[in-house]
Design a protein around this motif. Structure first.
Motif, PDB file in Angstrom:
ATOM      1  N   MET A 157       0.781  -1.344   0.519  1.00 13.40           N
ATOM      2  CA  MET A 157      -0.062   0.195   0.490  1.00 13.40           C
ATOM      3  C   MET A 157       1.206   0.912  -0.067  1.00 13.40           C
ATOM      4  N   PRO A 158       0.206   2.330  -1.095  1.00 14.39           N
ATOM      5  CA  PRO A 158       1.118   3.179  -1.021  1.00 14.39           C
ATOM      6  C   PRO A 158       1.478   4.244   0.412  1.00 14.39           C
ATOM      7  N   GLU A 159       1.887   5.111   0.576  1.00 12.90           N
ATOM      8  CA  GLU A 159       2.030   5.738   1.873  1.00 12.90           C
ATOM      9  C   GLU A 159       0.867   6.974   1.778  1.00 12.90           C
ATOM     10  N   PRO A 160       0.429   6.807   2.861  1.00 14.90           N
ATOM     11  CA  PRO A 160      -0.601   7.829   2.840  1.00 14.90           C
ATOM     12  C   PRO A 160      -0.356   9.369   2.957  1.00 14.90           C
ATOM     13  N   TYR A 161      -1.520  10.198   2.512  1.00 13.43           N
ATOM     14  CA  TYR A 161      -1.058  11.590   1.993  1.00 13.43           C
ATOM     15  C   TYR A 161      -0.865  12.150   3.967  1.00 13.43           C
ATOM     16  N   ARG A 162      -0.517  13.219   4.147  1.00 11.91           N
ATOM     17  CA  ARG A 162      -0.376  13.325   5.459  1.00 11.91           C
ATOM     18  C   ARG A 162      -1.942  14.745   5.537  1.00 11.91           C
ATOM     19  N   LEU A 163      -2.577  14.976   6.447  1.00 10.98           N
ATOM     20  CA  LEU A 163      -3.157  15.718   6.539  1.00 10.98           C
ATOM     21  C   LEU A 163      -3.398  16.508   8.046  1.00 10.98           C
ATOM     22  N   ILE A 164      -3.151  18.133   7.495  1.00 15.69           N
ATOM     23  CA  ILE A 164      -3.202  18.608   9.470  1.00 15.69           C
ATOM     24  C   ILE A 164      -4.825  18.581   9.475  1.00 15.69           C
ATOM     25  N   LEU A 165      -5.413  18.759  10.723  1.00 14.51           N
ATOM     26  CA  LEU A 165      -6.381  19.254  11.145  1.00 14.51           C
ATOM     27  C   LEU A 165      -6.446  20.758  11.563  1.00 14.51           C
ATOM     28  N   VAL A 166      -6.958  21.959  11.730  1.00 12.42           N
ATOM     29  CA  VAL A 166      -7.550  22.898  12.554  1.00 12.42           C
ATOM     30  C   VAL A 166      -8.837  23.395  12.826  1.00 12.42           C
ATOM     31  N   ASP A 167      -8.943  23.818  14.228  1.00 12.36           N
ATOM     32  CA  ASP A 167      -9.781  23.198  14.861  1.00 12.36           C
ATOM     33  C   ASP A 167      -9.708  24.078  16.267  1.00 12.36           C
ATOM     34  N   ASP A 168     -10.466  24.829  16.730  1.00 13.61           N
ATOM     35  CA  ASP A 168     -10.631  25.320  17.791  1.00 13.61           C
ATOM     36  C   ASP A 168     -11.070  24.550  19.012  1.00 13.61           C
ATOM     37  N   GLU A 169     -12.271  23.639  18.437  1.00 12.02           N
ATOM     38  CA  GLU A 169     -12.462  22.791  19.650  1.00 12.02           C
ATOM     39  C   GLU A 169     -11.855  21.977  19.495  1.00 12.02           C
ATOM     40  N   ASP A 170     -11.142  21.578  21.282  1.00 13.12           N
ATOM     41  CA  ASP A 170     -10.843  20.175  20.956  1.00 13.12           C
ATOM     42  C   ASP A 170     -11.524  18.646  20.951  1.00 13.12           C
ATOM     43  N   GLU A 171     -12.321  19.089  21.497  1.00  7.58           N
ATOM     44  CA  GLU A 171     -13.694  17.827  21.030  1.00  7.58           C
ATOM     45  C   GLU A 171     -13.515  17.810  19.706  1.00  7.58           C
ATOM     46  N   ALA A 172     -13.604  18.778  18.866  1.00 11.83           N
ATOM     47  CA  ALA A 172     -14.314  18.493  17.721  1.00 11.83           C
ATOM     48  C   ALA A 172     -12.847  18.196  16.641  1.00 11.83           C
ATOM     49  N   ARG A 173     -11.937  18.120  17.246  1.00  8.33           N
ATOM     50  CA  ARG A 173     -10.935  17.856  16.412  1.00  8.33           C
ATOM     51  C   ARG A 173     -10.725  16.596  17.002  1.00  8.33           C
ATOM     52  N   GLY A 174     -11.280  16.233  18.060  1.00  6.74           N
ATOM     53  CA  GLY A 174     -10.653  14.519  18.398  1.00  6.74           C
ATOM     54  C   GLY A 174     -12.103  13.698  17.470  1.00  6.74           C
ATOM     55  N   ARG A 175     -13.568  14.303  17.455  1.00  5.96           N
ATOM     56  CA  ARG A 175     -14.313  13.683  16.553  1.00  5.96           C
ATOM     57  C   ARG A 175     -13.769  13.705  15.173  1.00  5.96           C
ATOM     58  N   ILE A 176     -13.403  14.636  14.784  1.00  8.71           N
ATOM     59  CA  ILE A 176     -13.045  14.491  12.977  1.00  8.71           C
ATOM     60  C   ILE A 176     -11.992  13.932  13.168  1.00  8.71           C
ATOM     61  N   SER A 177     -10.626  13.785  13.971  1.00  3.01           N
ATOM     62  CA  SER A 177      -9.875  12.925  13.268  1.00  3.01           C
ATOM     63  C   SER A 177     -10.135  10.952  13.712  1.00  3.01           C
ATOM     64  N   SER A 178     -11.187  11.268  14.332  1.00  2.00           N
ATOM     65  CA  SER A 178     -10.931   9.715  14.706  1.00  2.00           C
ATOM     66  C   SER A 178     -12.687   9.231  13.709  1.00  2.00           C
ATOM     67  N   LYS A 179     -13.012  10.141  12.505  1.00  2.00           N
ATOM     68  CA  LYS A 179     -13.721   9.446  11.552  1.00  2.00           C
ATOM     69  C   LYS A 179     -12.558   9.321  10.416  1.00  2.00           C
ATOM     70  N   ILE A 180     -10.836   9.437  10.540  1.00  2.00           N
ATOM     71  CA  ILE A 180     -10.121   9.211   9.264  1.00  2.00           C
ATOM     72  C   ILE A 180      -9.296   7.811   9.860  1.00  2.00           C
TER      73      ILE A 180
END
Length: 167
Positions: free
Chosen positions: A1-24
């Motif tokens: 499998m090729p190396e995955p693309y790198r993604l940075i997640l930016v949100d001022d709400e810790d909880e939102a960052r965690g929820r979105i990150s867990s869905k990737i």
């Protein structure tokens, strides 16, 4: 499998960052290499981690998503940017389009929203990599063949007695 693309997640709400990150998921072809709570911290991450894409909230402290996307477009034009926001306002969407933002996702984001967005983004990045590879291969072949072509042209001119070949 090729190396995955790198993604940075930016949100001022810790909880939102965690929820979105867990869905990737790994299957998406992306990995979250960093998260930030504002555009200022995110710029530092971008410089250090060299992501392929950034998912950013619009409303944040210090540097908001619109300003952040403008800086990325100016300084890192190859990075894909998508907005995530709780605001469904036309003005934001219009600014996003003007900044070359790839997507405008409204919260709350579902697993399907994220998967569909990442699938489109992966296809776009894969195509860009293929095009760059093909271009580099073509240039390499051209560079390899150029001396032979020049040599052949000179030999042909000398053999034909053309003015370019006479002394």
């Amino acid at each position: 499998m090729p190396e995955p693309y790198r993604l940075i997640l930016v949100d001022d709400e810790d909880e939102a960052r965690g929820r979105i990150s867990s869905k990737i998921s790994e299957e998406s072809g992306f990995v979250v290499v960093g998260t930030a709570g504002n555009g200022y911290d995110a710029l530092e991450l971008v410089e250090r981690l060299g992501p392929h894409a950034v998912l950013t909230d619009i409303k944040m402290p210090y540097i908001d998503g619109i300003e952040f996307a403008g800086i990325l477009r100016r300084d890192y034009p190859s990075i894909r940017v998508a907005f995530i926001t709780g605001y469904d306002e036309f003005d934001y969407a219009r600014e996003a389009v003007g900044l070359g933002v790839r997507s405008y996702l409204t919260k709350p984001l579902t697993q399907e929203d994220i998967a569909a967005f990442l699938s489109r983004l992966k296809a776009e990045l894969d195509e860009e990599i293929r095009e760059n590879y093909d271009r580099e291969r073509l240039l390499s072949r051209l560079e390899e063949g150029a001396p032979l072509l020049v040599e052949s042209c000179i030999a042909s001119m000398l053999a034909s007695g053309s003015p370019a070949g006479r002394k």
